[in-house]
Design a protein around this motif. Structure first.
Motif, PDB file in Angstrom:
ATOM      1  N   GLY A 101       0.842  -1.205   0.000  1.00 38.38           N
ATOM      2  CA  GLY A 101       0.000   0.000   0.000  1.00 38.38           C
ATOM      3  C   GLY A 101       0.866   1.239   0.000  1.00 38.38           C
ATOM      4  N   SER A 102       0.308   2.338  -0.542  1.00 36.60           N
ATOM      5  CA  SER A 102       1.106   3.569  -0.586  1.00 36.60           C
ATOM      6  C   SER A 102       1.187   4.222   0.788  1.00 36.60           C
ATOM      7  CB  SER A 102       0.525   4.546  -1.612  1.00 36.60           C
ATOM      8  OG  SER A 102      -0.770   4.942  -1.240  1.00 36.60           O
ATOM      9  N   LYS A 103       0.248   3.877   1.677  1.00 34.51           N
ATOM     10  CA  LYS A 103       0.236   4.499   3.009  1.00 34.51           C
ATOM     11  C   LYS A 103       1.534   4.210   3.772  1.00 34.51           C
ATOM     12  CE  LYS A 103      -3.007   4.460   6.916  1.00 34.51           C
ATOM     13  NZ  LYS A 103      -4.351   3.933   7.283  1.00 34.51           N
ATOM     14  N   ILE A 106       4.371   6.249   2.316  1.00 39.03           N
ATOM     15  CA  ILE A 106       4.414   7.653   2.761  1.00 39.03           C
ATOM     16  C   ILE A 106       5.105   7.694   4.123  1.00 39.03           C
ATOM     17  CG2 ILE A 106       3.015   9.658   3.451  1.00 39.03           C
ATOM     18  CD1 ILE A 106       0.875   8.648   1.417  1.00 39.03           C
ATOM     19  N   TRP A 125      -5.747  14.489   3.995  1.00 35.03           N
ATOM     20  CA  TRP A 125      -6.123  13.116   4.391  1.00 35.03           C
ATOM     21  C   TRP A 125      -5.759  12.835   5.851  1.00 35.03           C
ATOM     22  CZ3 TRP A 125      -2.958   8.171   3.826  1.00 35.03           C
ATOM     23  CH2 TRP A 125      -3.767   7.038   4.013  1.00 35.03           C
ATOM     24  N   TYR A 128      -1.901  11.603   7.424  1.00 35.79           N
ATOM     25  CA  TYR A 128      -0.596  12.269   7.315  1.00 35.79           C
ATOM     26  C   TYR A 128      -0.111  12.785   8.673  1.00 35.79           C
ATOM     27  CZ  TYR A 128      -1.969  12.700   2.333  1.00 35.79           C
ATOM     28  OH  TYR A 128      -2.387  12.467   1.051  1.00 35.79           O
ATOM     29  N   ASN A 176      -1.719  16.201  -1.933  1.00 36.92           N
ATOM     30  CA  ASN A 176      -2.559  15.150  -2.516  1.00 36.92           C
ATOM     31  C   ASN A 176      -3.559  15.747  -3.508  1.00 36.92           C
ATOM     32  OD1 ASN A 176      -5.533  13.659  -1.247  1.00 36.92           O
ATOM     33  ND2 ASN A 176      -4.204  12.710  -2.749  1.00 36.92           N
ATOM     34  N   ASN A 180      -8.442  13.777  -1.396  1.00 33.64           N
ATOM     35  CA  ASN A 180      -9.273  13.224  -0.354  1.00 33.64           C
ATOM     36  C   ASN A 180      -8.977  14.119   0.853  1.00 33.64           C
ATOM     37  OD1 ASN A 180     -10.507  11.817   1.645  1.00 33.64           O
ATOM     38  ND2 ASN A 180      -9.174  10.018   1.564  1.00 33.64           N
ATOM     39  N   ASP A 208       1.039  12.808  -3.316  1.00 30.98           N
ATOM     40  CA  ASP A 208       0.190  11.619  -3.155  1.00 30.98           C
ATOM     41  C   ASP A 208      -0.797  11.608  -4.317  1.00 30.98           C
ATOM     42  OD1 ASP A 208      -1.749   9.779  -2.521  1.00 30.98           O
ATOM     43  OD2 ASP A 208      -1.916  10.366  -0.410  1.00 30.98           O
ATOM     44  N   ILE A 210      -2.582   9.033  -5.502  1.00 28.77           N
ATOM     45  CA  ILE A 210      -3.326   7.769  -5.479  1.00 28.77           C
ATOM     46  C   ILE A 210      -4.635   7.851  -6.282  1.00 28.77           C
ATOM     47  CG2 ILE A 210      -4.497   8.240  -3.268  1.00 28.77           C
ATOM     48  CD1 ILE A 210      -3.036   4.838  -3.996  1.00 28.77           C
ATOM     49  N   TYR A 211      -5.191   9.071  -6.429  1.00 30.82           N
ATOM     50  CA  TYR A 211      -6.447   9.221  -7.199  1.00 30.82           C
ATOM     51  C   TYR A 211      -6.215   9.762  -8.610  1.00 30.82           C
ATOM     52  CZ  TYR A 211      -8.704   8.502  -2.699  1.00 30.82           C
ATOM     53  OH  TYR A 211      -9.103   7.961  -1.510  1.00 30.82           O
ATOM     54  N   SER A 238      -4.899   0.682  -5.211  1.00 33.12           N
ATOM     55  CA  SER A 238      -6.098   0.699  -4.366  1.00 33.12           C
ATOM     56  C   SER A 238      -7.303   1.380  -4.990  1.00 33.12           C
ATOM     57  CB  SER A 238      -5.795   1.403  -3.049  1.00 33.12           C
ATOM     58  OG  SER A 238      -4.817   0.691  -2.353  1.00 33.12           O
ATOM     59  N   LYS A 239      -7.089   2.491  -5.650  1.00 33.25           N
ATOM     60  CA  LYS A 239      -8.242   3.289  -6.087  1.00 33.25           C
ATOM     61  C   LYS A 239      -8.630   2.987  -7.521  1.00 33.25           C
ATOM     62  CE  LYS A 239      -7.759   5.003  -2.018  1.00 33.25           C
ATOM     63  NZ  LYS A 239      -8.634   4.638  -0.902  1.00 33.25           N
ATOM     64  N   ARG A 247      -3.520  -4.321  -0.914  1.00 28.55           N
ATOM     65  CA  ARG A 247      -2.379  -3.623  -0.332  1.00 28.55           C
ATOM     66  C   ARG A 247      -1.158  -3.626  -1.272  1.00 28.55           C
ATOM     67  NH1 ARG A 247      -3.981  -0.558   1.064  1.00 28.55           N
ATOM     68  NH2 ARG A 247      -2.492   0.207   2.585  1.00 28.55           N
ATOM     69  N   TYR A 331     -14.921  11.830  -3.468  1.00 33.66           N
ATOM     70  CA  TYR A 331     -15.335  12.633  -2.312  1.00 33.66           C
ATOM     71  C   TYR A 331     -15.829  14.032  -2.637  1.00 33.66           C
ATOM     72  CZ  TYR A 331     -12.140   9.107  -0.563  1.00 33.66           C
ATOM     73  OH  TYR A 331     -11.505   7.919  -0.326  1.00 33.66           O
TER      74      TYR A 331
HETATM   75  N1  PLP Z   1      -3.650   8.678   0.274  1.00 33.93           N
HETATM   76  C1  PLP Z   1      -4.938   9.006   0.272  1.00 33.93           C
HETATM   77  C2  PLP Z   1      -5.310  10.426   0.046  1.00 33.93           C
HETATM   78  C3  PLP Z   1      -5.930   8.036   0.491  1.00 33.93           C
HETATM   79  O1  PLP Z   1      -7.215   8.374   0.464  1.00 33.93           O
HETATM   80  C4  PLP Z   1      -5.526   6.699   0.732  1.00 33.93           C
HETATM   81  C5  PLP Z   1      -6.499   5.644   1.022  1.00 33.93           C
HETATM   82  O2  PLP Z   1      -7.585   5.847   1.479  1.00 33.93           O
HETATM   83  C6  PLP Z   1      -4.159   6.412   0.721  1.00 33.93           C
HETATM   84  C7  PLP Z   1      -3.242   7.413   0.483  1.00 33.93           C
HETATM   85  C8  PLP Z   1      -3.644   5.024   1.014  1.00 33.93           C
HETATM   86  O3  PLP Z   1      -3.778   4.203  -0.054  1.00 33.93           O
HETATM   87  P1  PLP Z   1      -3.144   2.732  -0.062  1.00 33.93           P
HETATM   88  O4  PLP Z   1      -4.309   1.811  -0.099  1.00 33.93           O
HETATM   89  O5  PLP Z   1      -2.296   2.699  -1.306  1.00 33.93           O
HETATM   90  O6  PLP Z   1      -2.330   2.570   1.171  1.00 33.93           O
END
Ligand code: PLP
Length: 421
Positions: A101-103, A106, A125, A128, A176, A180, A208, A210-211, A238-239, A247, A331
């Motif tokens: 996962g990217s979380k 980060i 988000w 962070y 980001n 989000n 970030d 991710i979207y 993920s998205k 993950r 969102y």
């Molecule tokens: N960054 C943002 C803004 C998110 O909304 C999310 C997931 O909800 C993530 C990162 C984490 O994504 P990942 O599933 O790749 O860990």
């Protein structure tokens, strides 16, 4: 001697359970009691992982060996080619680290630095700030406004940087877009203007993205184009691929950051998650190898997401709620300040009280804006408009009738607001 658990209390970190997961749990409890729930709290993709990619996972189930910390080389190559082709990036496989996962990636970037001053636009988000705290960094929030569509402006960034007195600590901005929680994003011109300030103050940007592939308009503008030497980019499956629970994410670190920075991030990765799960990496190689499949899948997803988001923002606007229509992702960030007098008359003064009352009276689950760094009195809330069956919807041509649950939830919110005295 066994230690009494209470002795540990003064030493515990105060991190709360992530508020997004908490709302999900409350919604599930309500649903289990047979009560109506509109699940606008938790924002996961409603769309299925495409069959070809699921098949690739099934056929990799026997692969049980660890992979390298940096990630399976064919996967890194596929990720680089994919983003180069889909978004005009200029990435090479050696610059990419794959993770669970990217979380966590980060966090690895933040934790690679001993000290940092982490800048977060408000709203940002939920994770962070706690991550920066776990890494031992100082955090500052930079205000944004509804009128600026919740975007960080060059002026505000400049103003903030000019006020900093300690110049010995690196500045790290987590940036980001599409965002989000706001659903807003940046144009090329806006990114170019921000890059000037970022460069002037030598800011390390964790972009970030991710979207990014879920932007509703084609031609995603990217900060890297204007600030390549200062951007670390994170993204993952993920998205866009509907695979949050798989993950699988990655970080791309430009060569300008130097070998020691790259190695420091790899070091945290190696001492925390070791490697992303092997079968998932193999399935992800398939996901990132087929741009034609992804393009088709993304076209259908973004068309649908745009329709749903427009229904939500349009209906809320008609009811008097301040909200911008989304530009990408899942969102909206409605502001209920026009109803402040009526809400106050009902004992509702904060966004937590607002979301609790909405849940109790209508079953609508929203997240309070304060979870995203907004002042609690701002009466903002994040609305994830993805409470529908994306699998079923993608199989039909006329999809408007099929997000009834979202419509009912929005209508219930509007009726609740109108009935406030
Ligand atoms: N960054 C943002 C803004 C998110 O909304 C999310 C997931 O909800 C993530 C990162 C984490 O994504 P990942 O599933 O790749 O860990």
């Amino acid at each position: 001697m066994a230690q009494n658990v209470n002795d540990l209390k003064p030493y515990l970190r105060s991190n709360r359970h992530s508020p997004t997961l908490l709302v999900n749990q409350l919604s599930q409890e309500r649903a289990a009691n047979g009560e109506k729930v509109f699940g606008f709290g938790f924002g996961q993709s409603p769309f299925p992982v495409p069959g070809e990619i699921r098949d690739a996972l099934a056929s990799s189930a026997h692969r049980k060996e660890y992979m390298s910390v940096q990630g399976h080389p064919p996967l890194r190559e596929a990720i680089a080619n994919f983003h180069n082709q889909m978004e005009g990036k200029d990435w090479r496989p050696a610059q990419i680290i794959v993770g669970a996962g990217s979380k966590i990636l980060i966090f690895c970037v933040l934790a690679a630095l001993r000290r940092a001053h982490v800048l977060l636009p408000a709203p940002s988000w939920v994770s962070y700030e706690p991550q920066a705290g776990l890494a031992g960094h100082t955090v500052s929030w930079i205000e944004t406004t509804f009128d600026d569509e919740w975007r960080l402006t060059p002026d505000r960034l400049e103003q903030f940087c000019a006020s900093i007195t300690d110049h010995d600590i690196p500045l790290v901005l987590v940036f980001n877009y599409p965002s989000n929680p706001s659903g807003q994003t940046y144009t090329s011109e806006q990114l170019e203007a921000l890059a000037v300030v970022m460069r002037r103050h030598n800011i390390v940007v964790i972009a970030d993205e991710i979207y990014s592939l879920l932007s509703y308009e084609p031609g995603y503008a990217t900060l890297e184009q204007f600030y390549p030497e200062g951007c670390v980019v994170t993204s993952g499956l993920s998205k866009w691929c509907g695979a949050g629970g798989w993950r699988l994410g990655f970080v791309r670190i430009a060569e300008e950051f130097g070998k020691s920075f790259f190695q420091a991030v790899m070091g945290v990765a190696s001492e925390t998650y070791s490697c992303a799960p092997t079968p998932i990496q193999l399935a992800a190689t398939q996901a990132y190898s087929d741009c034609a499949l992804a393009t088709e899948f993304l076209k259908r997803q973004t068309g649908l997401l745009r329709d749903v988001s427009q229904y939500c923002s349009g209906t809320l606007q008609q009811a008097g709620v301040n909200v911008h229509s989304a530009k990408g992702g899942f969102y909206l960030l409605p502001v209920f300040d026009r109803f402040r007098r009526e809400l106050n008359a009902n004992g509702i003064e904060s966004d937590e009280q607002l979301t609790a009352a909405l849940m109790a009276d209508t079953g609508v689950a929203l997240l309070p804006g304060s979870a995203f760094g907004m002042p609690s009195k701002s009466l903002t809330a994040r609305l994830a408009f993805v409470d529908f069956d994306g699998d079923q919807i993608l199989q039909t041509e006329r999809h408007t009738a099929q997000f009834d649950r979202v419509k009912q939830g929005i209508d219930a919110m509007c009726a609740w607001l109108t009935e406030l005295h």
